[in-house]
Design an enzyme around this catalytic site. Structure first.
Site, mmCIF file in Angstrom:
data_model
loop_
_atom_site.group_PDB
_atom_site.id
_atom_site.type_symbol
_atom_site.label_atom_id
_atom_site.label_comp_id
_atom_site.label_asym_id
_atom_site.label_seq_id
_atom_site.Cartn_x
_atom_site.Cartn_y
_atom_site.Cartn_z
ATOM 1 C CG HIS A 19 -2.054 0.945 1.139
ATOM 2 N ND1 HIS A 19 -3.382 0.552 1.171
ATOM 3 C CD2 HIS A 19 -2.092 2.291 1.001
ATOM 4 C CE1 HIS A 19 -4.171 1.608 1.072
ATOM 5 N NE2 HIS A 19 -3.394 2.684 0.967
ATOM 6 C CG HIS A 21 -1.654 6.120 -2.436
ATOM 7 N ND1 HIS A 21 -2.794 6.040 -3.217
ATOM 8 C CD2 HIS A 21 -1.968 5.559 -1.255
ATOM 9 C CE1 HIS A 21 -3.760 5.469 -2.517
ATOM 10 N NE2 HIS A 21 -3.283 5.160 -1.319
ATOM 11 C CG ASP A 23 -1.130 10.345 -6.079
ATOM 12 O OD1 ASP A 23 -0.970 9.332 -5.378
ATOM 13 O OD2 ASP A 23 -2.258 10.823 -6.317
ATOM 14 N N GLY A 178 -9.838 7.429 -2.214
ATOM 15 C CA GLY A 178 -10.502 8.715 -2.053
ATOM 16 C C GLY A 178 -11.335 8.719 -0.778
ATOM 17 C CG HIS A 205 -8.106 2.972 -0.032
ATOM 18 N ND1 HIS A 205 -7.518 2.581 -1.212
ATOM 19 C CD2 HIS A 205 -7.189 3.738 0.613
ATOM 20 C CE1 HIS A 205 -6.301 3.097 -1.283
ATOM 21 N NE2 HIS A 205 -6.066 3.789 -0.183
ATOM 22 C CD GLU A 208 -7.555 6.040 5.710
ATOM 23 O OE1 GLU A 208 -6.506 6.656 5.927
ATOM 24 O OE2 GLU A 208 -8.030 5.857 4.563
ATOM 25 C CG ASP A 297 -1.594 5.711 2.923
ATOM 26 O OD1 ASP A 297 -1.930 5.389 1.767
ATOM 27 O OD2 ASP A 297 -2.352 6.339 3.674
#
Length: 358
Positions: A19, A21, A23, A178, A205, A208, A297
């Protein structure tokens, strides 16, 4: 064991991240250079050190929504083939330098179309960048992509089709990401059904910002093989004063079916999913024999690395190499890779790497 010895074995330990990202992990200096090239003037500063601090401070709000706002800057500079190639190559290099031997790095292709690229061109650029990064790292790391559909848009089926189209060229699976609130996973059921029809892997996802009901929907309605974050599964666990625990039916199902939880401690603190490292539920979940994996993350936004996540767990729970070997093996076992490749990584890379730490 001295702090120096701990830091040394942490640095050398083989790591696997499921996991991460794309970006959310850019080098600050790269953001600044790409912003200048593109004429993007929205950055809060053009000093790399100050920019890194700004991202961490912006993320330390306790709000998932505020945390996600930071990505407007990184996505703004990732709109050309050259920029995507560079960011992906540097991602692979940086992970390898931190001792990561296997990584699944996710991104949303639909967020990189502003300069005229097609979805296919975005995926091809990122895949090429990962291959270049693997080459620069001397083959010490294997990187696969996860294509992400955004919860608040209506392109998830299209991204699922893109995932199937490119799965033999470096794309391992699919994800949705998102803001969870108001965007339940079942809204994208058509995408998940398409993936299942084409025997394609996906994670979701969940658990959370929203509680266990989000995890239930992701697994039981949508069919997720793994859960991104998933720490709110503790909503379905009762811990008694004597330390024993009673699992509800959902928690038992997740544990007993070995559905991996992609846990990201530092990010969880920043978004308010956990209060601090010492009380983070990762230790409870591990002791209850959930399939727990440890992840970054967003390395830039959270100001972290896999080595730093290891260190936080050492400081909070006194974990030694044997526990991190558990986490790493669990991650590789849950990876969206063919079984022979998973076995090779475990038997030829992970296990020998941890034996060398003794």
């Amino acid at each position: 064991m001295s702090d120096n010895l701990v830091a040394d074995w942490i640095r050398r330990a083989p790591k696997a991240v499921l996991h991460d990202h794309l970006d959310g992990g850019l080098r600050p200096a790269t953001i600044i250079e790409l912003a200048r090239e593109r004429g993007y003037r929205g950055l809060p500063t053009e000093d790399p050190a100050e920019l890194a601090v700004w991202f961490r401070d912006a993320a330390n709000s306790g709000s998932l929504e505020r945390y996600l706002e930071t990505f407007a800057h990184t996505c703004a500079v990732m709109q050309t083939r050259d920029a995507l190639f560079r960011v992906a190559a540097e991602c692979a290099e940086d992970l390898a330098e931190d001792g990561v031997v296997y990584a699944e790095v996710r991104y949303a292709p639909e967020q990189h179309l502003e300069a005229g690229l097609t979805l296919d061109e975005v995926v091809e650029a990122v895949n090429a960048g990962f291959r270049e990064g693997e080459r620069r790292a001397g083959g010490r790391i294997t990187v696969r992509a996860l294509l992400t559909g955004m919860r608040h848009t209506d392109r998830s089926k299209e991204i699922a089709e893109l995932t199937v189209e490119h799965r033999d060229a470096g794309v391992a699976g699919f994800d949705i990401a998102g803001g969870e609130i108001g965007n339940p996973p079942a809204r994208h059921l058509a995408a998940f059904q398409y993936l299942k029809q084409h025997n394609c892997h996906f994670t979701i996802h969940a658990g959370e910002a929203v509680g266990a009901e989000s995890i239930h929907e992701a697994v039981q309605v949508c069919g997720a093989e793994r859960i991104g974050h998933g720490v709110r599964i503790t909503d379905d666990i009762v811990v008694h004063e004597d330390g024993t625990a009673r699992l509800g039916h959902l928690a038992s199902y997740i544990r007993d079916n070995r559905i991996a939880l992609e846990v990201c401690p530092t990010s969880n603190l920043q978004t308010g999913a956990a209060k601090d490292y010492d009380s983070h539920p990762i230790d409870l979940l591990r002791r209850l024999h959930f399939r727990v994996t440890l992840n970054t993350d967003n390395r830039l936004v959270s100001g972290t690395t896999m080595s730093q996540e290891f260190q936080h767990m050492v400081d909070a729970f006194g974990y030694g190499p044997e526990v991190f070997e558990e986490f790493t093996v669990a991650a590789v076992e849950a990876a969206f890779l063919p079984l022979p490749e998973r076995r090779r990584l475990i038997d030829e890379v992970v296990r020998p790497g941890y034996r060398s730490l003794a």
